[in-house]
Enzyme design. Structure first.
Site, PDB file in Angstrom:
ATOM      1  N   GLU A 110     -15.046 -20.629-103.623  1.00 36.80           N
ATOM      2  CA  GLU A 110     -15.768 -21.773-104.202  1.00 36.80           C
ATOM      3  C   GLU A 110     -17.281 -21.554-104.265  1.00 36.80           C
ATOM      4  O   GLU A 110     -18.043 -22.476-103.969  1.00 36.80           O
ATOM      5  CB  GLU A 110     -15.476 -23.043-103.385  1.00 36.80           C
ATOM      6  CG  GLU A 110     -14.017 -23.423-103.371  1.00 36.80           C
ATOM      7  CD  GLU A 110     -13.694 -24.555-102.405  1.00 36.80           C
ATOM      8  OE1 GLU A 110     -12.890 -25.411-102.771  1.00 36.80           O
ATOM      9  OE2 GLU A 110     -14.219 -24.561-101.273  1.00 36.80           O
TER      10      GLU A 110
HETATM   11  C1  TNX Z   1     -10.535 -25.614-100.215  1.00 37.58           C
HETATM   12  S1  TNX Z   1      -9.290 -23.098 -99.439  1.00 37.58           S
HETATM   13  C2  TNX Z   1     -11.416 -24.852 -99.486  1.00 37.58           C
HETATM   14  C3  TNX Z   1     -12.024 -25.414 -98.273  1.00 37.58           C
HETATM   15  C4  TNX Z   1     -11.610 -26.830 -98.051  1.00 37.58           C
HETATM   16  C5  TNX Z   1     -10.136 -26.977 -98.360  1.00 37.58           C
HETATM   17  C6  TNX Z   1      -9.581 -28.322 -98.036  1.00 37.58           C
HETATM   18  C7  TNX Z   1     -10.656 -22.628 -99.585  1.00 37.58           C
HETATM   19  C8  TNX Z   1     -10.775 -21.199 -99.601  1.00 37.58           C
HETATM   20  N1  TNX Z   1     -11.644 -23.517 -99.710  1.00 37.58           N
HETATM   21  O1  TNX Z   1     -13.429 -25.307 -98.343  1.00 37.58           O
HETATM   22  O2  TNX Z   1     -11.866 -27.157 -96.733  1.00 37.58           O
HETATM   23  O3  TNX Z   1      -9.934 -26.700 -99.709  1.00 37.58           O
HETATM   24  O4  TNX Z   1      -8.201 -28.362 -98.190  1.00 37.58           O
END
Ligand code: TNX
Length: 513
Positions: A331
């Site tokens: 992300e």
């Molecule tokens: C996605 S999974 C994210 C996290 C969040 C999560 C909550 C991932 C690699 N990144 O930053 O905490 O969703 O479910």
């Protein structure tokens, strides 16, 4: 003497010799096992634990650690004292833990357990296998074995033969200690949960926007400032390096490898808030206590950024006996794509220069991965295919199946919903090797179930989200896949055990507790 009298006397003599009483002819209830072992042959009768039963181990000091572990497991629930003694030969009436150099087919973690009316023999090729086999012995004993101070006269194991090896070498869970901080004792309790279900990896998400949780001696403000809060504005916290070593050791004593994650270049607000010079504009943002994602980025064009990363990875690597460092990489919406790729390539080199291999969330597969790097699939199948085309292996953590922070159903108070609900059956009923076109068993290192902690604030809440889902992921990792109908029948017995262990679990309506 006619032959029937002779054989009766003979049985009597054998009984006197091995003190097999009528008790050992009785069957004990077969406790349900999770993960289900490969081969189980149940017979009639039982091995009775008695005052004076001992734990013999052959030769190796490493096995003594497991023998002590077994003794410490059995002693509090009984008023026996299971003495641990080294011995080259198998002893009747007792537990025997043995390494066999001939049993290479059992691999690192496989074991053979042979329980007769006379004795218990646990054999493995490597000491980790002995430790995993002890968890089977533990689960074969009634749940009251998890209790302190109960005198347990009828403590018995069924006569059984088990041969068991795991399918995947990576069987893990993640704990996000950044969004909410969990202290050393809480992490140890989480490790205890993984231990019971033969998991062997604990991934700690140590740094995110809301908090930096591991002391870095060369950048002390990361924890002094960056560790001082958490989601909701609580006081946060962090592990000193000494405390972190204690966690690593506690895990390693249970044959569990810690995978430390420092998420970057996004998810870095806590670091950016702690050191203004890490920001492109030289200005430190405020600490962040909300739950948004994708707004922060390290300054990829600054040389200082890579000096910082080099220091952090060096210190974390020095605390990490395991082969991997996780660099996050998810992300990174506030980083330009070209910058992101350059960044991941460079950080992969830094990780390798400190003698470790890189794990990254699936977005990192777009970079020039070496075949020794590992990609953790959470959302994007295309990225997973890119990873395997580069020879990298996958850790399977698809959010819609494995995220233990997602709600069970619409009535769950805690948790998120962005990837759907995960009832116990939905979490269990899939096969990592069949999950997607183009990915088979050979591409997969294993499976991991993450617990993100935006909504999870304390141990009771951790337990509620993790149980009963986590044992299912442990079983998928160990066995590859399983039958839900058979599995759901094994859960209630574990529910009784969790009650004894004071684990606060979700009583799913899909299971007849
Ligand atoms: C996605 S999974 C994210 C996290 C969040 C999560 C909550 C991932 C690699 N990144 O930053 O905490 O969703 O479910």
């Amino acid at each position: 003497m006619n032959t029937s009298i002779k054989s009766a006397l003979c049985v009597l003599a054998i009984c006197l010799l091995f003190s097999c009483t009528d008790e050992s002819k009785k069957n004990v209830a077969l406790q349900p096992l999770i993960p289900q072992p490969d081969n189980v042959t149940l017979d009639s009768g039982s091995f009775i634990l008695k005052s004076g039963s001992k734990i013999y181990f052959d030769g190796n000091q490493e096995i003594k650690g497991s023998a002590d572990y077994l003794s410490n497991l059995l002693n509090p629930a009984t008023d026996f004292d299971f003495e641990v003694i080294q011995s080259g030969s198998i002893k009747n009436k007792h537990f025997n833990l043995r390494l066999s150099p001939d049993k290479s087919d059992l691999g690192d973690e496989g074991y053979e357990l042979e329980i007769t009316r006379k004795r218990v023999v646990l054999t493995a090729y490597r000491s980790a296998g002995i430790f995993r086999g002890i968890q089977t012995i533990r689960q074969l004993l009634p749940p009251s074995i998890e209790q302190q101070g109960q005198y347990n006269e009828g403590l018995a194991l069924p006569v059984i033969a088990i041969q068991d090896t795991p399918k995947y070498s990576y069987r893990g869970a993640m704990l996000d200690v950044s969004r909410h901080f969990f202290d050393v004792d809480e992490v140890k309790r989480y490790i205890d949960f993984l231990t019971l279900y033969k998991m062997n990896r604990l991934h700690l998400h140590l740094a995110d926007d809301q908090g930096w949780r591991i002391e870095i001696k060369s950048w002390p403000n990361l924890t002094a400032h960056g560790g001082s809060t958490e989601v909701g504005g609580g006081t946060g916290g962090f592990y000193t390096q000494e405390q972190y070593k204690e966690i690593v050791q506690y895990a390693s004593d249970r044959y569990i490898t810690i995978i430390p994650e420092i998420d970057m270049p996004g998810h870095t607000n806590a670091a950016l808030a702690s050191y203004p010079e890490l920001n492109c504009d030289g200005k430190a943002p405020e600490l962040y206590t909300g739950t948004r994602v994708g707004f922060s980025s390290l300054c990829v064009d600054k040389e200082l950024t890579y000096e910082f990363i080099d220091d952090v990875i060096r210190e974390v690597a020095a605390l990490t006996p395991g082969p991997y460092i996780h660099i996050g990489g998810d992300e990174s919406h506030a980083t330009e794509k070209a910058d992101y790729l350059k960044f991941v390539n460079r950080v992969q080199g830094i990780v390798r220069s400190h003698g470790k291999e890189m794990i990254g969330w699936d977005e990192t597969a777009q970079a020039n991965l070496t075949s020794t790097s590992v990609t953790q699939l959470w959302a994007n199948k295309e990225f997973a295919l890119q990873a395997i085309s580069k020879g990298a292996k996958l850790i399977m953590s698809p959010a819609s199946r494995t995220y233990m922070d997602l709600k069970y159903d619409s009535t769950t108070v805690l948790g998120l919903t962005w990837a759907g609900y995960i009832e116990v059956d939905h979490g269990y009923s899939w096969d990592p090797a069949q999950y997607m076109e183009g990915v088979n068993e050979d591409n997969i290192l294993g499976i991991e179930a993450p617990l993100w902690s935006e909504t999870v604030t304390n141990m009771d809440e951790i337990e509620y989200m993790v149980f009963p889902r986590m044992p299912g992921y442990a079983e998928l990792g160990w066995s590859g896949s399983g039958e839900w109908e058979a599995y759901r029948k094994r859960l209630p017995g574990h529910g009784v055990r969790w009650e004894v262990m004071d684990i606060d679990f979700y009583r799913s309506p899909k299971v007849d507790w």
